[in-house]
Design an enzyme around this catalytic site. Sequence first.
Site, PDB file in Angstrom:
ATOM      1  N   ASP A 452       0.831  -1.208   0.000  1.00  0.00           N
ATOM      2  CA  ASP A 452       0.000   0.000   0.000  1.00  0.00           C
ATOM      3  C   ASP A 452       0.872   1.268   0.000  1.00  0.00           C
ATOM      4  O   ASP A 452       2.091   1.198   0.234  1.00  0.00           O
ATOM      5  CB  ASP A 452      -0.902  -0.045   1.247  1.00  0.00           C
ATOM      6  CG  ASP A 452      -2.242   0.627   1.032  1.00  0.00           C
ATOM      7  OD1 ASP A 452      -2.342   1.480   0.137  1.00  0.00           O
ATOM      8  OD2 ASP A 452      -3.184   0.318   1.782  1.00  0.00           O
ATOM      9  N   ASP A 518     -10.534   1.935  -3.729  1.00  0.00           N
ATOM     10  CA  ASP A 518     -11.113   1.574  -2.430  1.00  0.00           C
ATOM     11  C   ASP A 518     -12.630   1.517  -2.513  1.00  0.00           C
ATOM     12  O   ASP A 518     -13.280   1.020  -1.595  1.00  0.00           O
ATOM     13  CB  ASP A 518     -10.715   2.606  -1.365  1.00  0.00           C
ATOM     14  CG  ASP A 518      -9.401   2.238  -0.700  1.00  0.00           C
ATOM     15  OD1 ASP A 518      -8.892   1.133  -0.949  1.00  0.00           O
ATOM     16  OD2 ASP A 518      -8.880   3.070   0.074  1.00  0.00           O
TER      17      ASP A 518
HETATM   18  C1  DGJ Z   1      -5.946   1.730   1.838  1.00  0.00           C
HETATM   19  C2  DGJ Z   1      -6.282   0.552   0.994  1.00  0.00           C
HETATM   20  O1  DGJ Z   1      -6.688   0.945  -0.257  1.00  0.00           O
HETATM   21  C3  DGJ Z   1      -7.327  -0.288   1.712  1.00  0.00           C
HETATM   22  O2  DGJ Z   1      -7.733  -1.351   0.889  1.00  0.00           O
HETATM   23  C4  DGJ Z   1      -6.734  -0.781   2.995  1.00  0.00           C
HETATM   24  O3  DGJ Z   1      -5.681  -1.662   2.732  1.00  0.00           O
HETATM   25  C5  DGJ Z   1      -6.262   0.393   3.820  1.00  0.00           C
HETATM   26  N1  DGJ Z   1      -5.414   1.278   3.094  1.00  0.00           N
HETATM   27  C6  DGJ Z   1      -5.536  -0.085   5.051  1.00  0.00           C
HETATM   28  O4  DGJ Z   1      -5.007   0.939   5.769  1.00  0.00           O
END
Ligand code: DGJ
Length: 715
Positions: A452, A518
Site C-alpha cells: 500500500d 477503495d
Molecule cells: C488503503 C487501501 O486501499 C485499503 O484497501 C486498505 O488496505 C487500507 N489502506 C488499510 O489501511
Amino acid sequence: MQSRSETLHLRSAGTSVVIDLTTPGFPAIIHWGEDLGELSQSQLADMAIAARPQRVSGGLDTPSRLTLVPLESAGWQNEPGLVGSRHGHDFSPAFDAPEAHNGTVDEFDATSVTLRAVDKCTQLELETTLTLDGAGLLHQQHTLTNLGPTDYELQHLLATFPVPQSARELLDTTGRHLRERSPQRHTFTTGRHVRDSRRGRPGADSTLFLAAGTPGFGFERGLVHAVHLAWSGNQRVAAERTVGAHALLQAGELLSPGELILAPGESYTTPDALGSWGDGLTAVSARFHESVRARTSHPSSSRPVTLNTWEAVYFDHDLDRLARLADAGARVGAERFVLDDGWFHGRRDDTAGLGDWFVDNEVWPDGLAPIVDHVTALGMQFGLWVEPEMINTDSELARAHPEWILQAGGRLPIEGRQQQVLDLSNPAVFDYLLERFDALLRQYAIAYLKWDHNRDLLEAGSTVTGRAAVHSNVLALYELLDELKARHPELEIESCASGGARVDLGILAHTDRIWTSDCIEPIERLTIQKYTNVVIPYELMGAHVGGPRSHSTGRQHELSLRAGVALPGHFGIEWDISRLDDAELSDIAAWVDAHKRVRELAHTGRAVYADLPDESADLRGVVARDGGHALFTYTQVTTSTSYPPGTITFPGLEDDRTYRVSLASPTAPLESAGQSPLAWTEHPVHLTGRALRTTGIQAPVLFPEQLRLIDIFAI
Ligand code: DGJ
C-alpha cells in the site's frame, strides 16, 4: 533488414510507423497508424517529400516540423521536447543529423530503431529508441547524455507522438479517492491541454491515458490515438494543437528544480511512453492488453479468488474472528486470504506504527503463525498487507531515524493520513526495509503482499542529497520490489495506493496486480473499471464483492450486481461473510464458481464495451480470442426514458458465426421488473454475430441498479 534510407518504415500487428530522418532538428514520425503495406524506398522517400510544409507569410523561413524531440533551434515555437541548461547556458540544443548506434541508419530491424545524435555546442547526446512491439504498441524512449565538462540540469525530456489532423476531441481521466479514472472530454482546440501529476505517485486524479480522436469517438468506433506513461512518479501528459497544423500527444517525467542534474558523463533515460491507436477505444485497449500479456513476468496461473479482511474487520485483529472469516472464505471457494492493515507493532488504528515492521505481540502473542497455519491448512494462500514506503511519526522507527523521512527546509511536510514518507533512495532505509520484509517472508508462508501507499508526497527531499528525490525514490522502489521477488520467486505483489492512486504499467512491471479503487460499490466500479481497463487488462485489476451496503457510498445493492460487476476482474470478497447463514454462503459460493468458470475467458479474451445510445444502461463483455464464446453483463444503471428499454447490440463477435444467446444466473432466478417473460429467454435464439452487432436483441426490463449476465456461445 532494410537497405539504407532516409525514411524508415516500422511495421507490426497492423501498425505502420514511418520516420523521416531528414527533418530539420531531429527525425519526425510522418505516419503512425494503419499498416501501409510493403513500401519501396522511393515510395517512402516520396512520403517524406509529401509531408514537407510550405513556407507562409509572417512565419519563419524554414517551417517548423513536429519532430520526436521538437526544439526551438529547428523553429519549434511550442512546448520543446527537451528543456535544461548548464546554469542558464547551453539552453538551446541543436542536434546533428542522427545516426544509428553503429554509425549508420542501415542497420535496424523492421520493428525497432535506435537513433543517436550529438549537439557539439551544448555537448549533449540524444539517443531515441522507437519500438513497435508484437501488439503494434509504439514504445518511445529517449536517453540524454552529458558529454560536457560541467553539470547539465535537466528540466524535462518528453516523448512526442504526432496524431492525425482529424483528432478533434480529447479524452483523459481524472478522479479522487474512491472515484479514480473518471473520464472527461474536451474539444481539441489550438493550444495545450496539460495533465501534470505532482503527487509523488500518479495519484487518484492522474490521467491513465490521454486519447485524441475524431469527434464523438467511442469504444466501438472513431479513429483514436492514445498515450500512456509507464511511470509511478511525477509526470506530465499533454496534448497540443498548433497553428502550424500539428497535433501531438506528449508524455514524460515531471522533475522538480535540481532533481536531475547530469554530472559529466551521466545519462538519463525517460520512462517508457506507450502509444496505441485504433478504430475505437476497444482497439486501443486491445493493443495495451496484448502487449502486457506478452510480458514474461505476466501472471500465468489462474488468478486466485481473494478474501481480503479490510472491509470485513478493519483494525479489529482477533485470531478467532479472523479464523472464522477464513473458514467462511474456504467454504465459498476463496483461494487466497489477505490479512490487511493492523498486524504490526503499535498499529491499533491509522495514527501509529508504520515503519515498525514487527508483528505486534499484544494482538498476535504467538506471532502470525496461528493465522498463517490456519489459512494454509484450509488450502488457501496467505497474503499480508504492508506499506513499506511510509512511516508514522508515532513509531519507534521515526523516533530512531527522523532523518530517514523525506523533507525539505529542515521541516516535515504536511501529513497525509497522519503519516510521512521514507526516503528509499537512502541506502540505509532501503536496507532496513529489505531486511524487514525479507525476514517476514522467510519466517512465514506469505504468498502475496498487498503493498500500500496511502498518501501523496509533498516536499519530497532527501536529507542525504538535500535535493528533490521523487525520481530516485521511484527507482529505489522498483529495485526493492525486484529484490524481494528475486529472493522469493513465488511471491506476488499488489500495488495499492489509497485504493487506485498508483496504477500504471511502470509499477506493473514489478508487481502482479493493482488495487483498482477503495470503492467497491458496483455502480461506481462500472466506470472506474471501464476506464482502468483501457490500459490494464482484467486479470491485473483487483475487483472485490463487498457487503450489501457499500462502505463508500452507503447505497445498497443485490449480490448479483455486486458480484456481476466484479466477475471479470481479479475477483475477491471484502466483507465479513463469517456472519452469514448457509443460504447466503451458498449464493456467494455460486458466484465464486461462476467467476472460476469465466476467469480464463476474461483473463485471456478481448474486453469490449458497447456504445449504447441510451446512457442509462451499460453493456460490456469479454470475447474469447477465437471468437467462440463471450460473456456480457447488461446493467440498468439508472431508469431509462424508454420503457421497455429497446434493443442492445453486441460488439466484438464474429460476423459470420452463429451464436446461441441466453441469460445466465449463477443463483436462483432473479426478480424481474418486466411484466411478461422476455421472448428470447423463453425461446432461445440463434443469431449471427452480424445480426447481434447490427439488429441486436431486446434488452431485459430491469429495475435500476440490476445486472444480468448474457452468455453467448458459437454453435
Ligand atoms: C488503503 C487501501 O486501499 C485499503 O484497501 C486498505 O488496505 C487500507 N489502506 C488499510 O489501511
